[in-house]
Design an enzyme around this catalytic site. Sequence first.
Site, PDB file in Angstrom:
ATOM      1  N   THR A 179       0.819  -1.086  -0.021  1.00  0.00           N
ATOM      2  CA  THR A 179       0.065  -0.119  -0.050  1.00  0.00           C
ATOM      3  C   THR A 179       0.888   1.157  -0.017  1.00  0.00           C
ATOM      4  O   THR A 179       2.085   1.142   0.218  1.00  0.00           O
ATOM      5  CB  THR A 179      -0.927   0.163   1.465  1.00  0.00           C
ATOM      6  N   ARG A 207     -13.498  -7.911  -3.538  1.00  0.00           N
ATOM      7  CA  ARG A 207     -13.051  -7.684  -2.032  1.00  0.00           C
ATOM      8  C   ARG A 207     -12.802  -6.419  -1.960  1.00  0.00           C
ATOM      9  O   ARG A 207     -12.141  -5.615  -2.749  1.00  0.00           O
ATOM     10  CB  ARG A 207     -11.798  -8.533  -1.897  1.00  0.00           C
ATOM     11  N   SER A 209     -10.616  -3.152   0.166  1.00  0.00           N
ATOM     12  CA  SER A 209      -9.555  -2.849   1.043  1.00  0.00           C
ATOM     13  C   SER A 209      -9.873  -1.925   1.946  1.00  0.00           C
ATOM     14  O   SER A 209     -10.821  -0.986   1.960  1.00  0.00           O
ATOM     15  CB  SER A 209      -8.448  -2.085  -0.181  1.00  0.00           C
ATOM     16  N   ASP A 210      -9.176  -1.897   3.143  1.00  0.00           N
ATOM     17  CA  ASP A 210      -9.252  -0.729   4.072  1.00  0.00           C
ATOM     18  C   ASP A 210      -8.788   0.600   3.760  1.00  0.00           C
ATOM     19  O   ASP A 210      -8.916   1.562   4.451  1.00  0.00           O
ATOM     20  CB  ASP A 210      -8.381  -1.329   5.288  1.00  0.00           C
ATOM     21  N   THR A 228      -1.288   0.231   6.632  1.00  0.00           N
ATOM     22  CA  THR A 228      -0.807  -0.526   5.427  1.00  0.00           C
ATOM     23  C   THR A 228      -0.742  -2.124   5.965  1.00  0.00           C
ATOM     24  O   THR A 228      -0.437  -2.022   7.265  1.00  0.00           O
ATOM     25  CB  THR A 228       0.656  -0.126   4.932  1.00  0.00           C
ATOM     26  N   GLY A 229      -0.953  -3.002   5.274  1.00  0.00           N
ATOM     27  CA  GLY A 229      -1.016  -4.574   5.680  1.00  0.00           C
ATOM     28  C   GLY A 229      -2.137  -4.863   5.400  1.00  0.00           C
ATOM     29  O   GLY A 229      -2.858  -4.804   4.557  1.00  0.00           O
ATOM     30  N   ILE A 230      -2.446  -6.129   6.049  1.00  0.00           N
ATOM     31  CA  ILE A 230      -3.674  -7.119   5.816  1.00  0.00           C
ATOM     32  C   ILE A 230      -4.853  -6.320   6.228  1.00  0.00           C
ATOM     33  O   ILE A 230      -5.343  -5.986   7.427  1.00  0.00           O
ATOM     34  CB  ILE A 230      -3.514  -8.331   6.688  1.00  0.00           C
ATOM     35  N   GLY A 231      -5.554  -5.769   4.838  1.00  0.00           N
ATOM     36  CA  GLY A 231      -6.823  -4.894   5.056  1.00  0.00           C
ATOM     37  C   GLY A 231      -7.668  -5.286   6.218  1.00  0.00           C
ATOM     38  O   GLY A 231      -8.410  -4.699   6.978  1.00  0.00           O
TER      39      GLY A 231
END
Length: 320
Positions: A179, A207, A209-210, A228-231
């Site tokens: 991200t 899907r 994203s955050d 940033t990272g796993i949403g």
Amino acid sequence: MSTGLIQPKLIIHGGAGSSLKGKAGADAVRRSLYAVITEVYELLLAGTDAKSAVIRGCQLLEDDPRFNAGTGSVLQSDGQIRMSASLMDGTQQRFSGVINVSRVKNPIELAEFLQTSDDRVLSDIGALELMRELQLPYYDPLTKIRLQEWILEREGNFDKAMAGVVAERELVSEAGRGTIGVVVLDSHGRLATGTSTGGKGFERIGRVSDSAMPAGNYANAHAAISCTGIGEDIIEECLAARIVVRVTDGMPLLKAFECSFQEAHSRKRDFGAIGIAADGTIAWGKTSEVLLAAYHDGEKMGDTLEMGPGTQTQCRVSLV
Ligand code: GLY
């Protein structure tokens, strides 16, 4: 005589995830991040406002094929690129964004336009309509390396949790979480944040994203945060808004990072975040192995690339 102006602050990230391979990997990412910091910090010194500086920083990071946003975005399971981006102006506490957009060079520009619209978050078809309205040219953000990565993963039946954090295969050991994000405190004390992503990579069609949610990108007059990272982990912690609310309620920024990352660690989350408070404190934290972030504290540039493994939070406190 005091001018009433303060020293601007800037922090950016290019993702979080698994270790970069060796010093060469870190040096290559550092060069990319420092080039963006240099350009955007000069704009801030010349008086550019926080929101405009965030937009410029996001454009530069989206245009760098190394990072998973704009050009160089990862492909979803069906081989299509769908990008998400959002912008939040802390002074107005105004959020705008686009979800799962294709064929646009800089998704952050759509978020910028939506700042002054009554409808401030658009998804795929709506965003495409907006592109037509704005007469933005169609653009294919696909890069060869991302296509090769997708073909390889397809052969492996998409068993990776996420695509690589940066595009060069030789720089990354395993899966990462890409991200980009930019957080600014300008010379008038205004805060803003922007976040943009190609998503996890190899995910189900549709899907979300955050990065285009307040969980992943949030600001008010007290603090501004980009994640940033796993949403899914970021959404479940409501990370950006959680840190901002803590600061708004009187907690110092570093303490707000520490509390939020301790909680995240106990729930085995996998992500990182960067932020700035109105008092000029710059902070960052991660539960993932690495956080690819760099900052300008008003005196010099620095970065987070040599942070050790495991959950960590750090800050730079320098007077505004
Ligand atoms: N944080 C980016 C994503 O999960 O889509």
